[in-house]
Design a protein around this motif. Structure first.
Motif, PDB file in Angstrom:
ATOM      1  N   ASN A  53       0.870  -1.168   0.000  1.00 10.49           N
ATOM      2  CA  ASN A  53       0.000   0.000   0.000  1.00 10.49           C
ATOM      3  C   ASN A  53       0.914   1.227   0.000  1.00 10.49           C
ATOM      4  O   ASN A  53       1.516   1.564   1.021  1.00 10.49           O
ATOM      5  N   ILE A  54       1.029   1.871  -1.156  1.00 12.14           N
ATOM      6  CA  ILE A  54       2.058   2.887  -1.367  1.00 12.14           C
ATOM      7  C   ILE A  54       1.450   4.276  -1.512  1.00 12.14           C
ATOM      8  O   ILE A  54       0.484   4.471  -2.253  1.00 12.14           O
ATOM      9  N   LEU A  55       2.044   5.230  -0.805  1.00  8.69           N
ATOM     10  CA  LEU A  55       1.677   6.634  -0.932  1.00  8.69           C
ATOM     11  C   LEU A  55       2.764   7.357  -1.702  1.00  8.69           C
ATOM     12  O   LEU A  55       3.952   7.255  -1.373  1.00  8.69           O
ATOM     13  N   SER A 123      -5.104  11.709   8.231  1.00 15.19           N
ATOM     14  CA  SER A 123      -5.466  10.970   7.021  1.00 15.19           C
ATOM     15  C   SER A 123      -4.492   9.834   6.733  1.00 15.19           C
ATOM     16  O   SER A 123      -4.910   8.735   6.344  1.00 15.19           O
ATOM     17  N   LEU A 124      -3.205  10.059   6.944  1.00 13.95           N
ATOM     18  CA  LEU A 124      -2.235   9.002   6.671  1.00 13.95           C
ATOM     19  C   LEU A 124      -2.318   7.888   7.687  1.00 13.95           C
ATOM     20  O   LEU A 124      -2.188   6.704   7.354  1.00 13.95           O
ATOM     21  N   ALA A 125      -2.558   8.263   8.942  1.00 12.44           N
ATOM     22  CA  ALA A 125      -2.695   7.244   9.979  1.00 12.44           C
ATOM     23  C   ALA A 125      -3.886   6.337   9.689  1.00 12.44           C
ATOM     24  O   ALA A 125      -3.845   5.123   9.925  1.00 12.44           O
ATOM     25  N   ASP A 163       5.508  10.634  11.705  1.00 14.52           N
ATOM     26  CA  ASP A 163       4.733  10.528  12.938  1.00 14.52           C
ATOM     27  C   ASP A 163       3.428   9.769  12.717  1.00 14.52           C
ATOM     28  O   ASP A 163       2.978   9.022  13.590  1.00 14.52           O
ATOM     29  N   ALA A 164       2.833   9.960  11.541  1.00 16.88           N
ATOM     30  CA  ALA A 164       1.537   9.342  11.248  1.00 16.88           C
ATOM     31  C   ALA A 164       1.644   7.863  10.928  1.00 16.88           C
ATOM     32  O   ALA A 164       0.653   7.132  11.026  1.00 16.88           O
ATOM     33  N   LEU A 165       2.829   7.416  10.559  1.00 16.01           N
ATOM     34  CA  LEU A 165       2.995   6.031  10.099  1.00 16.01           C
ATOM     35  C   LEU A 165       4.095   5.326  10.899  1.00 16.01           C
ATOM     36  O   LEU A 165       5.197   5.066  10.398  1.00 16.01           O
ATOM     37  N   PRO A 166       3.821   4.974  12.144  1.00 16.82           N
ATOM     38  CA  PRO A 166       4.848   4.350  12.986  1.00 16.82           C
ATOM     39  C   PRO A 166       5.293   2.972  12.489  1.00 16.82           C
ATOM     40  O   PRO A 166       6.378   2.516  12.836  1.00 16.82           O
ATOM     41  N   ASN A 167       4.457   2.320  11.676  1.00 18.24           N
ATOM     42  CA  ASN A 167       4.809   0.990  11.162  1.00 18.24           C
ATOM     43  C   ASN A 167       5.269   1.034   9.711  1.00 18.24           C
ATOM     44  O   ASN A 167       5.249   0.013   9.012  1.00 18.24           O
ATOM     45  N   LEU A 168       5.685   2.202   9.265  1.00 19.58           N
ATOM     46  CA  LEU A 168       6.122   2.383   7.882  1.00 19.58           C
ATOM     47  C   LEU A 168       7.290   1.447   7.572  1.00 19.58           C
ATOM     48  O   LEU A 168       8.254   1.350   8.330  1.00 19.58           O
ATOM     49  N   GLU A 169       7.199   0.782   6.442  1.00 19.10           N
ATOM     50  CA  GLU A 169       8.244  -0.162   6.056  1.00 19.10           C
ATOM     51  C   GLU A 169       9.419   0.522   5.355  1.00 19.10           C
ATOM     52  O   GLU A 169      10.563   0.076   5.484  1.00 19.10           O
ATOM     53  N   GLN A 170       9.140   1.582   4.603  1.00 19.15           N
ATOM     54  CA  GLN A 170      10.217   2.244   3.877  1.00 19.15           C
ATOM     55  C   GLN A 170       9.788   3.640   3.439  1.00 19.15           C
ATOM     56  O   GLN A 170       8.650   3.838   2.995  1.00 19.15           O
ATOM     57  N   TYR A 171      10.701   4.578   3.563  1.00 18.57           N
ATOM     58  CA  TYR A 171      10.497   5.949   3.080  1.00 18.57           C
ATOM     59  C   TYR A 171      11.537   6.192   2.000  1.00 18.57           C
ATOM     60  O   TYR A 171      12.744   6.210   2.270  1.00 18.57           O
ATOM     61  N   ILE A 172      11.087   6.369   0.756  1.00 21.72           N
ATOM     62  CA  ILE A 172      11.998   6.529  -0.371  1.00 21.72           C
ATOM     63  C   ILE A 172      11.919   7.981  -0.834  1.00 21.72           C
ATOM     64  O   ILE A 172      10.864   8.463  -1.233  1.00 21.72           O
ATOM     65  N   TYR A 173      13.047   8.648  -0.775  1.00 20.14           N
ATOM     66  CA  TYR A 173      13.081  10.100  -0.921  1.00 20.14           C
ATOM     67  C   TYR A 173      13.850  10.528  -2.170  1.00 20.14           C
ATOM     68  O   TYR A 173      14.914   9.972  -2.489  1.00 20.14           O
ATOM     69  N   CYS A 174      13.311  11.518  -2.868  1.00 21.22           N
ATOM     70  CA  CYS A 174      14.000  12.095  -4.018  1.00 21.22           C
ATOM     71  C   CYS A 174      14.819  13.294  -3.563  1.00 21.22           C
ATOM     72  O   CYS A 174      14.279  14.370  -3.315  1.00 21.22           O
TER      73      CYS A 174
END
Length: 391
Positions: A53-55, A123-125, A163-174
């Motif tokens: 589930n990707i944002l 909303s993200l949570a 902060d909204a996604l404490p169980n986030l698997e990965q944050y991929i940044y440009c």
């Protein structure tokens, strides 16, 4: 050509420099003129057995347009977070109605402003995204001190997402290769010193924030990006002048070396970082395989668009006061980066060589009569006028 050959030997760089002689450019026009189709197998990415589930923060133009297609192709659920001021999806040149309909039917939209931190957190949570791609690289005049002590726009806006996604698997940044400190030793590697005073310092702050948080992150640092739908006047700057039959003003001797990477290759790299253990808490430079001189780039653009050999006029920028206008779309210096780490760790390699990529951009964008900025030859006329007087 003699000057370019001399430059090659004097720099002692192991990577090849494209000088775009006529022999080097004998590429079949038919082979280059094709629309892009996402190719999962060619990217060496298996069909998504574990759909995520990707944002995607942004995603309605340029990088996001191509990235979102690849993610959908891989079987992921993709939500685009935008302010809703532009169409959520758009049909790509060369994309069939059926392909576009299938893609657009699978993409979700979350409308909001990422500066509305309360909305972002709530909303993200509620959605519980597994992965976030943050490619919203448009700069805005915005600065405030966050609870984490960061003042740059990017970092301040990233903290509420984490902060909204404490169980986030990965944050991929440009991020950007523009963060590197100017150096005489090139190409830039991911371990090179960075410039805290760079105009990209907000990206450095974001990388620092990600490092301090308990999150699995990956940062991608492109050099110059080009390709269809490019909103920065990179190749478009040259195409405008070539179409008008005008000389191309190039600062200095024209042997400054730079590097461009195709947006579709960049999108592929973003996808290859997804769920890749080797990408965990790592930075990767992404760009084309070869470097090119300013003069060589002018000739490559002419070749790509089917124009005659361009007339190149060199000038000294110090002889002019251009005010706030930008006379040339690249920084007047050598600027390129090693992509070795990405090729070794991610199994990525550019699909497009420079001329093929520029041809793809021309055929699917400028050559169809579409561009982001109208031609402005004001600075050109200043340069050419002075040259005529001096002659």
């Amino acid at each position: 050509m003699a000057a370019t050959a001399s430059l090659k030997s004097s720099l002692l760089l192991p990577s090849p420099i494209s000088d775009f002689s006529s022999a080097a450019l004998s590429i079949s026009t038919q082979a280059r003129r094709r629309s892009w189709q996402p190719r999962g197998a060619r990217m060496q990415v298996a069909a998504a057995a574990d759909s995520k589930n990707i944002l995607v923060m942004g995603g309605t133009r340029f990088i996001g347009v191509f990235l979102s297609r690849l993610l959908v192709k891989e079987g992921h659920q993709v939500t685009l977070f935008t302010r809703g001021k532009a169409p959520i999806t758009q049909q790509l040149p060369g994309e069939s109605d059926a392909e576009y309909a299938e893609f657009s039917s699978k993409v979700l939209h979350l409308k909001g402003d990422r500066q509305d931190f309360d909305f972002v957190k709530t909303s993200l949570a509620a959605k519980g995204f597994d992965v976030v791609y943050d490619i919203n690289v448009l700069s805005r005049d915005f600065s405030r001190i966050s609870a984490h002590g960061f003042t740059g726009r990017e970092a301040v806006e990233v903290a509420p997402i984490l902060d909204a996604l404490p169980n986030l698997e990965q944050y991929i940044y440009c991020s950007s290769a523009g963060v590197y400190l100017k150096s005489d030793l090139l190409p830039h590697f991911e371990t090179d010193a960075v410039d805290p005073k760079s105009r990209h310092k907000g990206k450095l702050e974001t990388e620092s924030l990600l490092e301090t948080r308990d999150v699995n992150w990956t940062s991608i640092r492109p050099v110059y990006i080009y390709g269809p739908l490019n909103y920065n006047p990179v190749e478009e700057w040259f195409f405008h002048r070539l179409k008008a039959g005008r000389p191309i003003p190039v600062p200095g001797a024209g042997n400054q070396i730079t590097q461009l990477g195709h947006v579709k290759d960049l999108a592929t790299a973003f996808v290859l970082a997804l769920g890749n253990p080797k990408a965990s808490k790592q930075v990767f430079n992404i760009s084309g395989a070869k470097y090119v001189t300013f003069d060589g780039l002018a000739r490559a653009c002419a070749k790509a668009g089917g124009f005659p050999e361009p007339e190149i006029v060199h000038y000294n920028p110090k002889d002019f006061d251009f005010g706030k206008k930008k006379a040339f779309p690249f920084r007047d210096q050598h600027f390129f980066a090693s992509i070795e780490k990405a090729t070794l760790e991610l199994g990525w390699k550019p699909e497009y060589d420079l001329v093929e990529g520029l041809t793809d951009s021309y055929n699917l964008d400028f050559g169809r009569g579409t561009f982001r900025k109208a031609a402005d030859f004001t600075t050109d006329d200043m340069i050419l006028g002075k040259k005529l007087v001096s002659v």
